[in-house]
Write an enzyme that holds these catalytic residues in place. Sequence first.
Site, PDB file in Angstrom:
ATOM      1  N   SER A   1       5.219   8.727   8.421  1.00 36.56           N
ATOM      2  CA  SER A   1       4.122   8.029   7.778  1.00 36.56           C
ATOM      3  C   SER A   1       4.359   7.926   6.287  1.00 36.56           C
ATOM      4  O   SER A   1       5.214   8.599   5.724  1.00 36.56           O
ATOM      5  CB  SER A   1       2.814   8.781   8.015  1.00 36.56           C
ATOM      6  OG  SER A   1       2.748   9.896   7.153  1.00 36.56           O
ATOM      7  N   LYS A   2       3.572   7.071   5.675  1.00 43.50           N
ATOM      8  CA  LYS A   2       3.722   6.897   4.237  1.00 43.50           C
ATOM      9  C   LYS A   2       3.384   8.175   3.488  1.00 43.50           C
ATOM     10  O   LYS A   2       3.844   8.389   2.384  1.00 43.50           O
ATOM     11  CB  LYS A   2       2.794   5.780   3.766  1.00 43.50           C
ATOM     12  CG  LYS A   2       3.280   4.411   4.196  1.00 43.50           C
ATOM     13  CD  LYS A   2       2.473   3.310   3.543  1.00 43.50           C
ATOM     14  CE  LYS A   2       3.007   1.946   3.974  1.00 43.50           C
ATOM     15  NZ  LYS A   2       2.294   0.851   3.345  1.00 43.50           N
ATOM     16  N   ARG A   3       2.576   8.993   4.107  1.00 46.86           N
ATOM     17  CA  ARG A   3       2.170  10.214   3.410  1.00 46.86           C
ATOM     18  C   ARG A   3       3.249  11.284   3.456  1.00 46.86           C
ATOM     19  O   ARG A   3       3.273  12.175   2.623  1.00 46.86           O
ATOM     20  CB  ARG A   3       0.888  10.754   4.032  1.00 46.86           C
ATOM     21  CG  ARG A   3      -0.301   9.895   3.662  1.00 46.86           C
ATOM     22  CD  ARG A   3      -1.603  10.535   4.038  1.00 46.86           C
ATOM     23  NE  ARG A   3      -2.683   9.564   3.889  1.00 46.86           N
ATOM     24  CZ  ARG A   3      -2.904   8.595   4.761  1.00 46.86           C
ATOM     25  NH1 ARG A   3      -2.156   8.504   5.833  1.00 46.86           N
ATOM     26  NH2 ARG A   3      -3.873   7.740   4.562  1.00 46.86           N
TER      27      ARG A   3
ATOM     28  N   THR B   1       0.862  -1.185   0.000  1.00 42.96           N
ATOM     29  CA  THR B   1       0.000   0.000   0.000  1.00 42.96           C
ATOM     30  C   THR B   1       0.890   1.224   0.000  1.00 42.96           C
ATOM     31  O   THR B   1       1.549   1.524   0.976  1.00 42.96           O
ATOM     32  CB  THR B   1      -0.884   0.050   1.261  1.00 42.96           C
ATOM     33  OG1 THR B   1      -0.033   0.063   2.412  1.00 42.96           O
ATOM     34  CG2 THR B   1      -1.795  -1.147   1.332  1.00 42.96           C
TER      35      THR B   1
END
Length: 493
Positions: free
Chosen positions: A259-261, A16
Amino acid sequence: MSETSEVRARFCPSPTGTPHVGLIRTALFNWAFARHNGGKLVFRIEDTDAARDSQESYDQLLDGLRWLGIDWDEGPEVGGEYGPYRQSERREIYADVAAKLLAAGELYEAFSTNEEVEARRKAAGQDPKLGYDNFDRDLTDAQRDAFRADGRAPVLRLKMPAEDLAWTDLVRGDISFPAGTIPDPVLVRNNGEPLYTLTNPVDDALMRITHVLRGEDLLPSTPRQLALYAALRRVGVAEFTPEFGHLPYVMGEGNKKLSKRDPSSNLFLYRDRGFIPEGLLNYLALLGWGIADDRDVFSVAELVEAFDVTTVSANPARFDVKKAEAINGTHVRALDAGDFVTRVIPYLSAGGVLPEQPDDAQLAKLAAIAPLVQERVTVLSESVDMLRFLFIDEAKFAPEEAAATKVLNADAEPVLRASITALEALESWETAAIEQALKDALVDGLGLKPRKAFAPVRVAITGRTVSPPLYESMELLGRETSLARLHRAVPGH
RNA sequence: GGCGCGUUCGUCCAGCAGGUACGGACACCGGAUUCUCACUCCGGAGGCACGGGUUCGAGUCCCGUACGCGCUGCCA
């Protein structure tokens, strides 16, 4: 596990989003742990959440790992005897195991909705945040039939044992969760889809994983996994329970988990900037671990040789780009010259400085100046601005505006004229001769301080106030081009 | 709310079984070198979250508090 069994670690991300540095640090520690112990690294893709998983993310995961040289012994594209290694291809296995556990009474059907649970908690004067109340454990057959007749489909929950759940964490030591603090978790959705709570431990068991090293966010899920493992052993699916080690977070700026964001967590950002695998891996290993108290630069081989997960720190580490760059710069400078050239070409191409396939003349120039650039960059992409002057079409060359304004002013005119006169008289266009001529003309001739004297020449030649060493640059640029640029830089021309 | 994890210079890692001035690295400041930048070298500033307790003696052991973070999902 028994003393004789080999170490089997695993890395099992969900595809993801873009791989981020915290995830890669986890992969690195698992890899180093496996390699250090002469064991195997299993790479498994946890793609049971169709809504969030993507093929693109899967491809990026493999791309990132391959770029860094983190290889796996079993997993996607290499296979292995415990495959398949994508959970989306293991549905029957989970259904089979779930059926076994249900038949053995380890799992039970639960029909309660969240609203019903909450209502019961409230009615009992309890905090609804306590979660599921294990109500459906004691349902009678008649009650279950009634729910079904009502059109309800059950989830499958695991019966948690009425005892404390404890383990010795490889990173944190003894950890214990009191009995009764963890509600019976759902392992299978009411549509039959297995959840992470089931698939992760089942696969670890089936794949004979001996050591589970993962992020600390998964630490609170360990008790229920321990309970599942016990159940799995009772029904003969698992032979042993692995050891667990919970790695500290990698934090971003401030006090937030990366975070991935967060764009600064994107692995490919570092690749695009010109981090080299040696440097990034070295820095990532420093996040929670150290090779020695007086050293922090080391090779991947040294990491493998020395890695010990029990010496990993338990507290969160902040990702410090400055330090990462410093470490990377050290590794860049340690590259041998030819290797540096090979690695920097893609960045120069991307930056429009060189074609993807430079010709021999370009290659020769690059090879000549590369060592001077190599010791001046921390990331490969910095080479682009540093070398543009040497390869650019002469028609397109122009000093950077800020540099020109600052340095190529009226004061520069006599300096440039004197330089031109001295250089035009030169018989041999070589570094030493150029240096001598300029020093004679500017320092001795005009009585200027060296740093004052050479600034206009530098900007005229390279277009910037910061550049590779000047005389070498001029030699490689060539007499004709160099003199032309000096002429053009004279104010009024 | 409950449960859990964590807390040594700005940042990362040492200081593992308590005993003279808490070490290294990055960053920062100053200096040397120097054609710029970088490298290299020298020097500097900067820290045991707080409060109890155990002890002759605690960053190191125990308890508490505070703060941070995580989990508390039919996400992973």
